[in-house]
Motif scaffolding. Structure first.
Motif, mmCIF file in Angstrom:
data_model
loop_
_atom_site.group_PDB
_atom_site.id
_atom_site.type_symbol
_atom_site.label_atom_id
_atom_site.label_comp_id
_atom_site.label_asym_id
_atom_site.label_seq_id
_atom_site.Cartn_x
_atom_site.Cartn_y
_atom_site.Cartn_z
ATOM 1 N N THR A 252 0.774 -1.207 -0.072
ATOM 2 C CA THR A 252 -0.070 -0.239 -0.052
ATOM 3 C C THR A 252 0.890 1.170 0.030
ATOM 4 O O THR A 252 0.589 2.026 -0.704
ATOM 5 N N ALA A 253 1.946 1.385 0.770
ATOM 6 C CA ALA A 253 2.775 2.458 0.759
ATOM 7 C C ALA A 253 3.328 2.595 -0.556
ATOM 8 O O ALA A 253 3.541 3.878 -0.944
ATOM 9 N N ALA A 254 4.044 1.606 -0.972
ATOM 10 C CA ALA A 254 4.508 1.984 -2.397
ATOM 11 C C ALA A 254 3.810 2.350 -3.504
ATOM 12 O O ALA A 254 4.201 3.106 -4.383
ATOM 13 N N ALA A 255 2.734 1.692 -3.461
ATOM 14 C CA ALA A 255 1.741 2.243 -4.394
ATOM 15 C C ALA A 255 1.265 3.494 -4.485
ATOM 16 O O ALA A 255 1.118 4.280 -5.169
ATOM 17 N N SER A 256 0.926 3.984 -3.221
ATOM 18 C CA SER A 256 0.234 5.376 -2.915
ATOM 19 C C SER A 256 1.425 6.550 -3.139
ATOM 20 O O SER A 256 1.222 7.359 -3.876
ATOM 21 N N THR A 257 2.586 5.852 -2.811
ATOM 22 C CA THR A 257 3.701 6.785 -3.373
ATOM 23 C C THR A 257 3.879 7.066 -4.825
ATOM 24 O O THR A 257 4.097 8.349 -5.236
ATOM 25 N N ALA A 258 4.141 6.067 -5.305
ATOM 26 C CA ALA A 258 4.176 5.981 -6.910
ATOM 27 C C ALA A 258 3.057 6.828 -7.448
ATOM 28 O O ALA A 258 3.297 7.585 -8.595
ATOM 29 N N THR A 259 1.921 6.650 -7.265
ATOM 30 C CA THR A 259 0.582 7.373 -7.710
ATOM 31 C C THR A 259 0.722 8.606 -7.449
ATOM 32 O O THR A 259 0.427 9.606 -8.315
ATOM 33 N N ALA A 260 1.151 9.021 -6.064
ATOM 34 C CA ALA A 260 1.381 10.475 -5.807
ATOM 35 C C ALA A 260 2.579 11.205 -6.718
ATOM 36 O O ALA A 260 2.355 12.287 -7.231
ATOM 37 N N ALA A 261 3.574 10.544 -6.753
ATOM 38 C CA ALA A 261 4.588 11.092 -7.353
ATOM 39 C C ALA A 261 4.211 11.312 -8.971
ATOM 40 O O ALA A 261 4.706 12.161 -9.677
ATOM 41 N N ALA A 262 3.561 10.440 -9.617
ATOM 42 C CA ALA A 262 3.119 10.508 -10.843
ATOM 43 C C ALA A 262 2.129 11.482 -11.276
ATOM 44 O O ALA A 262 2.151 12.510 -12.086
ATOM 45 N N PHE A 263 1.110 11.392 -10.264
ATOM 46 C CA PHE A 263 0.255 12.628 -10.210
ATOM 47 C C PHE A 263 0.513 14.057 -10.074
ATOM 48 O O PHE A 263 -0.076 14.891 -10.957
#
Length: 271
Positions: A252-263
């Motif tokens: 969950t942590a890795a996915a949310s971070t990757a999503t925020a970075a891209a967004f």
């Protein structure tokens, strides 16, 4: 584990006495980057100043919350547009509609929302699209109608601090918008329904936030004496979110971070 807090009101005066310590505690808790919410004519410039003082760690949004919609004049619009010339400002908003409190008249809320969406459209047309940082409470139908008028003309959107219904969430996901989850998830009085709903949010549409100093997670132990929320508590929210989604915390942590970075197009936000 690195986290991105996509919504922290770090310009709030409750942080004036210890803001540097708050940032240090956030880093120690794995919160690598934070987006400082600009939600008024007064606080949007302050959010930019904080981001400029902490390059690569803090970023800012610039906008006017519906509570402050009556301050959205032509002069205010010009000020918001000037703020968006700065690269540290990574999103348009916080903007939207709030019919729960109605601190500003509803027609004024709708006008301020439309004018800020126009900023987003103009930025996209100029080749510098920025995402939308959106607020909606008890105004779902009007919110969707106004957003429809700007469909395909702005950058991506996140409905921050999501507290709504299943129907609302799927309306947002069907439009490819993102969802921001806060400590509301941890409130057994008001947020219990979110524990089931979050299972349905695709990983590439899910981001996490504290909305500090508001929405202190009620399941946090021990509770801070001053009941002030801060970014260091984001890890607690992510732990509960991962459990509710049936995932490992690291997933969950890795996915949310990757999503925020891209967004938000954040530099260096990798888990």
């Amino acid at each position: 584990m690195l986290l991105v807090d996509i919504g922290a009101n770090l310009t709030h005066d409750s942080f004036d006495r210890d803001r540097d310590a708050v940032l240090a505690r956030a880093r120690a808790a794995g919160v690598a980057q934070m987006v400082v919410t600009g939600a008024s004519r007064e606080h949007s410039p302050l959010a930019l100043q904080l981001a400029q003082a902490h390059p690569g760690v803090l970023f800012a949004t610039s906008g006017v919350h519906p509570h402050h919609a009556t301050e959205y004049t032509d002069e205010c619009d010009a000020e918001m547009r000037a703020l968006h010339a700065h690269p540290q400002v990574v999103a348009v908003g916080e903007c939207g509609l709030d019919y729960f409190r109605d601190f500003s008249p509803r027609p004024a809320q709708r006008r301020a929302f439309e004018r800020q969406l126009q900023i987003g459209a103009d930025l996209a047309a100029a080749g510098n699209p920025k995402p939308l940082f959106l607020h909606q409470r008890d105004a779902h139908a009007d919110f969707l109608a106004i957003m429809k008028d700007f469909e395909g003309r702005t950058g991506p959107a996140v409905v921050h601090c999501f507290t709504g219904t299943r129907e609302e969430m799927f309306d947002y996901l069907d439009r490819d918008w993102h969802i921001g989850i806060t400590g509301w998830l941890c409130d057994e009085r008001r947020g219990a329904h979110l524990r089931e709903l979050v299972k349905n949010i695709p990983a590439n549409r899910l981001m996490v936030e504290t909305d500090a100093p508001y929405l202190l997670p009620r399941t946090l132990k021990p509770m801070p004496r001053d009941r002030r929320n801060e970014p260091a508590f984001l890890s607690h929210i992510v732990e509960e979110l991962a459990r509710d989604r049936g995932e490992a915390l690291e997933t969950t942590a890795a996915a949310s971070t990757a999503t925020a970075a891209a967004f938000f197009r954040l530099p260096g936000a990798t888990a």
